[in-house]
Design an enzyme around this catalytic site. Structure first.
Site: not given
Ligand code: NAI
Length: 249
Positions: A14, A17, A144, A157, A161, A190
């Protein structure tokens, strides 16, 4: 302290970006040769590689959906053939599909686990034999803060994580005797496309809870990755490094 990655071949998933892009650039600036993976947006990925090459660095883009274990294996072979064996792996690719648990669909659950957790398994599995053969390697998993403390509307999520943190620690133990370190980074909020979708009013409320009163930038995450990839971080393994402005201690 001068970090020199000495042309070590790095793979960043990834990488076209957001945090991944900053990691790619910072690894190149630190002397790494960087392969980065993109899923579907080919043009910006090729442009990033060209921009880096024009500035005298070495980076190359490779297409792969990390949920496709066969394509991932093939990509790792392609990187091996074109750049050499991978020595540093940054598992950065990730997605979120947020809903409160009551409204969360099975598809949303499955997709997030498939990319964030099983995708990381696929890439790590494909790269690890090289590390073991070389007797040296660095794995850095982008987890995260949500995996550390949970978050409303992100059960899928958070599970993925937190799963990455467990995987990091288990692998660190398995690989400590083989010259391979495995660490995780747990960013807070972020500034990227991932957080751009949060409504302005909610963003302001979140910022008020962050001791530094602001989101972090991708350039504040990337140096942590480079440090953990460096020779200097040789005695650090199984660690979860927070980059979160003090939001979770
Ligand atoms: P982003 O959405 O800007 O970038 C995610 C990258 O992952 C993109 O390049 C995307 O193409 C790639 N990707 C997604 N699914 C993929 C797949 N199946 N195969 C290959 N590539 C795939 O997000 P951002 O913010 O740069 O996030 C990077 C990592 O950092 C993610 O793992 C995210 O969960 C994590 N993170 C982000 C935080 C933030 O506040 N932005 C906070 C904490 C962790």
């Amino acid at each position: 302290m001068n970090i020199d990655l000495k042309n070590k071949v790095c793979l960043v998933t990834g990488g076209n970006r957001g945090i991944g892009r900053a990691v790619v650039k910072t690894l190149v600036d630190s002397g790494g040769v960087v392969a980065f993976d993109f899923r579907e947006r080919e043009k910006p990925a090729r442009e990033l590689a060209e921009e880096i090459t024009a500035a005298g660095g070495r980076a190359q883009a490779f297409q792969a959906d990390i949920t496709d274990e066969f394509r991932v294996k093939r990509m790792v072979e392609e990187i091996h053939d074109e750049l050499g064996p991978i020595e540093v792996l940054v598992n950065n690719a990730g997605v979120n599909r947020d809903h409160s648990f009551a409204k969360m669909t099975k598809e949303e659950w499955d997709e997030v686990i498939a990319v964030n957790l099983t995708g990381t398994f696929n890439v790590t599995k494909a790269v690890l034999p090289n590390f073991i053969e070389a007797g040296w390697g660095r794995i850095i998993n982008i987890s995260s803060i949500v995996g550390q403390r949970g978050n409303f509307g992100q059960a899928n999520y958070a599970a993925s994580k937190a799963g990455l943190i467990g995987m990091t620690k288990a692998l660190a133990l398995e690989l400590a005797g083989k010259g391979i370190t495995v660490n995780a980074i747990a960013p807070g909020f972020i500034d990227t496309d991932m957080t751009a979708g949060i409504p302005e009013a909610v963003t302001e409320k979140i910022k008020a809870t962050i001791p530094m009163r602001r989101y972090g930038s991708t350039d504040e995450v990337a140096p942590a990755v480079v440090f953990l990839a460096s020779e200097q971080a040789s005695y650090i393994t199984g660690h979860v490094m927070s980059v979160n402005g003090g939001l979770y201690l």
